[in-house]
Motif scaffolding. Structure first.
Motif, PDB file in Angstrom:
ATOM      1  N   GLY A  12      68.598 -28.262 -17.087  1.00  7.63           N
ATOM      2  CA  GLY A  12      69.169 -29.410 -17.780  1.00  7.63           C
ATOM      3  C   GLY A  12      68.566 -30.725 -17.323  1.00  7.63           C
ATOM      4  O   GLY A  12      68.285 -31.611 -18.134  1.00  7.63           O
ATOM      5  N   LEU A  13      68.343 -30.860 -16.026  1.00  6.08           N
ATOM      6  CA  LEU A  13      67.763 -32.092 -15.480  1.00  6.08           C
ATOM      7  C   LEU A  13      66.307 -32.265 -15.927  1.00  6.08           C
ATOM      8  O   LEU A  13      65.845 -33.391 -16.146  1.00  6.08           O
ATOM      9  N   VAL A  14      65.583 -31.152 -16.084  1.00  2.60           N
ATOM     10  CA  VAL A  14      64.207 -31.222 -16.592  1.00  2.60           C
ATOM     11  C   VAL A  14      64.201 -31.755 -18.019  1.00  2.60           C
ATOM     12  O   VAL A  14      63.409 -32.647 -18.363  1.00  2.60           O
ATOM     13  N   PHE A  15      65.094 -31.239 -18.853  1.00  6.09           N
ATOM     14  CA  PHE A  15      65.198 -31.729 -20.236  1.00  6.09           C
ATOM     15  C   PHE A  15      65.620 -33.195 -20.271  1.00  6.09           C
ATOM     16  O   PHE A  15      65.144 -33.971 -21.103  1.00  6.09           O
ATOM     17  N   LEU A  16      66.503 -33.583 -19.353  1.00  9.83           N
ATOM     18  CA  LEU A  16      66.935 -34.975 -19.304  1.00  9.83           C
ATOM     19  C   LEU A  16      65.775 -35.883 -18.916  1.00  9.83           C
ATOM     20  O   LEU A  16      65.622 -36.984 -19.468  1.00  9.83           O
ATOM     21  N   CYS A  20      64.058 -38.961 -21.057  1.00 13.05           N
ATOM     22  CA  CYS A  20      63.820 -40.308 -20.516  1.00 13.05           C
ATOM     23  C   CYS A  20      62.363 -40.737 -20.715  1.00 13.05           C
ATOM     24  O   CYS A  20      62.090 -41.905 -21.013  1.00 13.05           O
ATOM     25  N   ILE A  21      61.437 -39.797 -20.580  1.00 11.29           N
ATOM     26  CA  ILE A  21      60.020 -40.103 -20.784  1.00 11.29           C
ATOM     27  C   ILE A  21      59.771 -40.507 -22.241  1.00 11.29           C
ATOM     28  O   ILE A  21      59.079 -41.496 -22.520  1.00 11.29           O
ATOM     29  N   ILE A  22      60.338 -39.742 -23.175  1.00 11.88           N
ATOM     30  CA  ILE A  22      60.183 -40.063 -24.597  1.00 11.88           C
ATOM     31  C   ILE A  22      60.840 -41.400 -24.905  1.00 11.88           C
ATOM     32  O   ILE A  22      60.275 -42.237 -25.627  1.00 11.88           O
ATOM     33  N   CYS A  23      62.020 -41.609 -24.355  1.00  7.16           N
ATOM     34  CA  CYS A  23      62.753 -42.858 -24.575  1.00  7.16           C
ATOM     35  C   CYS A  23      61.934 -44.054 -24.074  1.00  7.16           C
ATOM     36  O   CYS A  23      61.825 -45.074 -24.771  1.00  7.16           O
ATOM     37  N   PHE A  24      61.352 -43.925 -22.905  1.00  6.65           N
ATOM     38  CA  PHE A  24      60.521 -45.001 -22.351  1.00  6.65           C
ATOM     39  C   PHE A  24      59.318 -45.270 -23.255  1.00  6.65           C
ATOM     40  O   PHE A  24      58.956 -46.426 -23.503  1.00  6.65           O
TER      41      PHE A  24
END
Length: 234
Positions: A12-16, A20-24
């Motif tokens: 789950g943390l990997v997907f999160l 965040c990378i895509i969001c940035f």
């Protein structure tokens, strides 16, 4: 159980982190985001036809948030009738918070406009992340992961995983086909939805027994613990 929960949390943390990378990238208007979006828009929308569009317009509704909420209510009611109160509260709460509330807050915070090119249907609300993608991933993903954990053979787990993955990504691709979302919108929705599913189930495996005991104190005969996920694969 602890090892299984930790593994799910890590996934789950990997997907999160991916979300965040895509969001940035979207917020900073990165070049790779434009390249990624244009490539997949061209690849998917180059196959537009009237027959395909008619089918897609029906299929995409399987991820409609109104339908997801309605199905969630039905499933929660069924779980309550079966006295699986903890399971019902967990399932309904995850869909409501992660699939609806958190997604809406993220949309308002990022405030990305919808694509301005070929739209087969009209949408005017915020684009990132895709609510359709998030809701679809959270709802169908939670059902699939619950079935996956309950499966007793590797073959069953592989089949469940492949079917769920293909189904979810088909629904997500319909949003790009219809021109209502950028590919990074649906990819981010998938990542956030997947993070929600894995983290939620990980936390629930820890909190299930305390929640069960709390419900017992309120004179609710909770039977959720009778359906513990399988720990072994034969």
């Amino acid at each position: 159980m602890r090892k299984q929960s930790n593994s799910l949390l890590l996934i789950g943390l990997v997907f999160l982190a991916l979300f965040c990378i895509i969001c940035f990238g979207v917020v900073t208007n990165s070049a790779w985001v434009k390249t990624f979006d244009l490539y997949w828009i061209d690849a998917i929308q180059s196959h537009i036809s009237s027959g395909t569009t008619s089918f897609i317009l029906v299929a995409t509704e399987l991820g409609n948030m109104r339908l997801v909420i309605a199905l969630t209510i039905v499933i929660a009611i069924v779980l309550f009738i079966k006295k699986r109160f903890a399971d019902g509260l967990w399932f309904g709460g995850t869909i409501l918070f992660c699939g609806a509330i958190a997604t809406k807050l993220l949309k308002s915070a990022i405030n990305r406009d919808r694509p301005e090119f070929h739209q087969l249907v009209s949408k005017t609300s915020e684009s990132f992340p895709s609510g359709h993608a998030t809701g679809t991933t959270v709802f169908y993903g939670m059902i699939a992961l619950a079935l996956f954990l309950a499966a007793r053979t590797v073959l069953k787990r592989v089949v469940i995983g492949l079917v769920a993955f293909c189904f979810i990504w088909f629904i997500l691709a319909t949003r790009i086909y219809l021109g209502v979302h950028f590919p990074t919108d649906v990819l981010a929705g998938f990542c956030f939805g997947s993070a929600s599913v894995f983290i939620s189930i990980s936390v629930y495996l820890y909190a299930r027994k305390p929640l069960h005991n709390l419900l017992i104190k309120f004179n609710l005969k909770d039977e959720s613990l009778k359906t513990e996920p399988s720990r072994h694969v034969s």
